[in-house]
Scaffold this active site. Structure first.
Site, PDB file in Angstrom:
ATOM      1  CG  ASP A 178      26.399   1.447  29.762  1.00 22.34           C
ATOM      2  OD1 ASP A 178      26.658   2.274  28.562  1.00 22.34           O
ATOM      3  OD2 ASP A 178      27.405   0.337  29.587  1.00 22.34           O
TER       4      ASP A 178
ATOM      5  CB  CYS B 289      24.192   3.579  19.208  1.00 24.05           C
ATOM      6  SG  CYS B 289      23.588   5.244  18.887  1.00 24.05           S
TER       7      CYS B 289
ATOM      8  CE1 TYR C 226      28.207  -2.982  24.255  1.00 22.36           C
ATOM      9  CE2 TYR C 226      30.077  -3.088  26.005  1.00 22.36           C
ATOM     10  CZ  TYR C 226      28.860  -2.777  25.493  1.00 22.36           C
ATOM     11  OH  TYR C 226      27.993  -2.202  26.466  1.00 22.36           O
TER      12      TYR C 226
ATOM     13  CD  GLU D 274      26.139   6.495  21.265  1.00 20.83           C
ATOM     14  OE1 GLU D 274      27.285   6.021  21.744  1.00 20.83           O
ATOM     15  OE2 GLU D 274      25.080   6.426  22.032  1.00 20.83           O
TER      16      GLU D 274
END
Length: 578
Positions: free
Chosen positions: A70, A176, A207, A249
């Site tokens: 990340d 994304c 998330y 991704e």
């Protein structure tokens, strides 16, 4: 036979009321792109990484490797936002971009603390892998104005060019954000809210939170605002950037090193290089967007008055197009009403905690078999299928609209040299030539078609149907006859893909039965006899849990479970993966 008064009515009926005429508000371009490229997101969701994560059984080293990367993504986002803010010419846009950049910088500073809140500790260093580099290089090149097919390069001079580059940048970021929101919400939906032992629950909560969704929506809103003044060609560039970003991704998650056994993709989990995979598939409204009976009737109505039958006398040759349509509408209406009555008679008793009873279901479907044969006899007697030209049928087949992703799935199955696979189409369709024509391109002529056939004289139909597959019972007979030829295989795995009542027995007899669409009549019959309908992703997560607990992940026929999907991308992601 499956008929309806119109293609729209038929689609609405078979798909549970969701007809082709339904208008969906797609919103701005970012939302439209997310809908258009949803298939890509599904391939990420069905990746070994996320199926294992959703099950709570993902190896922690794999998870830590992934989230340690990340830092590279966050640094790229921060730099891209900085460049985009400099390019934006509206104060409100610059302020919104600045706030997003501050959010990323804050997350970058607090990443280690956040990961600890999730219950983990990051490794001492993060090595950037190839999949990560591909995306970050792509994003930073876009933010610098280096877009393939565009002439923007060097110093970006005009305000319009600068705004355009900012729009392109957010076109590469928005997918994304949306991908993470989509995947986390899909996983959140199948988690037990009372399960406090799921080690990745805090990551999922993060998330799928309102805060992250708000950030994703803000990113999409900026894409829409920055794109207002762009030309059609420039909007196409954003679409390409959006698609490229989400593909990169998906490739990133597919590239994550998974050392543990997984249930996805099926071709890997069952080592189909050593065993044989037999795929069975229905045709009407499983592969197609419209029912073939309505298409054949429409060909007859349109072409018959103009057809030169070389002196061949028939009732159809004298019947006007209006009379043909009237006859067809009467047949369609009668079929619909009597079909509903037949299903109602089978499902009249209450179903409370009904246990799976395959024997009673098969016996009940014999009633439906008699009904289907009577209806086909009516069609023959009416003469509506008389006078069709074979070339017209083949042309209609070649132009037939298949469900999104259907053709791609079969093409990828056929061209995969590492799989020992054959595909059989089992259909009530009155005309095998129509099916064969629909699959005549892209090497799909290797598909084996088992259906009824129309009788011809001099390439013109006589109105008779050569009846081979008229009912659920006969579909099952064809299914079993094919498998007899496979009985000598050391290992054989069967998958049946269907969407109508006629597929029920085959769906249940297959090792894996996949139901596409939402036929209300099939659901009624299934509920009556104790069939469980399980969303495929949810079912795979449960299978992955069983595998992690040391149980076998083998698929078995007559389990009473059918796996439901909304699109062909789910099927391809499950069986073949990326």
């Amino acid at each position: 036979m499956k008929t309806a008064t119109s293609w729209k009515d038929l689609k609405e009926r078979e798909m549970g009321g969701a007809g082709v005429a339904v208008v969906v508000d797609e919103g701005g371009i970012a939302k439209r792109f997310s809908i258009k490229f949803r298939d890509e997101s599904i391939f990420a969701l069905y990746s070994p990484f996320f199926v294992c994560l959703a099950s709570g059984a993902l190896d922690s080293d794999t998870f830590l490797h992934c989230i340690s990367l990340d830092v590279h993504f966050l640094k790229a986002y921060a730099r891209a936002y900085e460049l985009a803010e400099d390019c934006a010419d509206d104060d409100d846009d610059r302020s919104a971009i600045r706030n997003l950049r501050k959010r990323v910088v804050k997350k970058l500073r607090m990443q280690d603390k956040l990961v600890r809140e999730w219950g983990f500790a990051l490794p001492s260093e993060s090595i950037c892998d190839n999949a990560t580099t591909k995306y970050t290089d792509f994003l930073l090149a876009t933010a610098s104005g280096k877009v393939e097919g565009e002439r923007v390069s060097g110093k970006i001079a005009t305000p319009f060019e600068r705004t355009k580059v900012a729009a392109y940048t957010f076109g590469a970021v928005a997918p994304c954000m949306r991908l993470f929101a989509f995947i986390s919400s899909e996983i959140q939906a199948i988690l037990d809210p009372d399960d406090s032992n799921h080690i990745y629950k805090r990551w999922i909560d993060h998330y799928s939170s309102e805060d992250f969704e708000a950030a994703a929506l803000q990113t999409e809103d900026i894409v829409d605002k920055l794109s207002v003044s762009l030309t059609g060609d420039e909007l196409e560039v954003i679409e390409k950037l959006y698609h490229q970003a989400i593909k990169l991704e998906v490739e990133f998650f597919a590239a994550q090193p998974i050392s543990q056994p997984t249930v996805v993709p099926l071709s890997r989990g069952h080592d189909l290089t050593e065993s044989h995979l037999t795929i069975f598939c229905d045709f009407d409204l499983t592969c197609t967007a419209f029912d073939s009976s309505a298409i054949l009737a429409e060909i007859a109505i349109i072409t018959a008055p103009k057809e030169d039958l070389d002196g061949y006398e028939s009732q159809l040759a004298r019947m006007s197009s209006a009379d043909l349509r009237k006859t067809w509408n009467v047949l369609s209406t009668q079929y619909t009403e009597e079909f509903d009555q037949c299903v109602q008679s089978i499902t009249s008793s209450e179903t409370v905690d009904q246990k799976f009873d395959y024997g009673s279901m098969r016996k009940a479907l014999e009633q439906l078999a008699d009904f289907e044969k009577r209806e086909n006899a009516k069609v023959v007697q009416s003469g509506v299928l008389m006078g069709l030209n074979l070339e017209d049928i083949k042309l209609a087949g070649q132009r037939l609209i298949l469900q999104d992703g259907c053709r791609r799935f079969f093409q990828n199955i056929v061209k995969n040299e590492n799989l020992k696979t054959d595909v059989h189409v089992l259909s009530y369709c009155w005309c095998g030539d129509l099916i064969r024509s629909a699959f005549s391109s892209g090497d799909l002529n290797v598909l084996n078609v088992h259906s009824n056939e129309l009788a011809y004289e001099k390439s013109v139909t006589t109105g008779e149907i050569v009846k081979k597959v008229e009912s659920p019972i006969e579909k099952l007979q064809a299914f079993n006859n094919i498998l007899k030829d496979r009985s000598r295989e050391a290992k054989n795995l069967t998958v049946y893909i269907g969407g109508s009542v006629g597929d029920l027995l085959c769906l249940l007899e297959a090792d894996i039965g996949i139901l596409i669409g939402s036929s209300s009549s099939l659901r009624k019959l299934g509920d009556q006899f104790g069939v469980k309908f399980v969303p495929l992703f949810s079912g795979l997560v449960m299978k992955q849990k069983e595998l992690a607990e040391g149980n076998s992940a083998n698929w078995k026929p007559l389990s009473g479970i059918l796996y439901t999907v909304t699109c062909w991308a789910e099927i391809e992601a499950f069986i073949l993966g990326l």
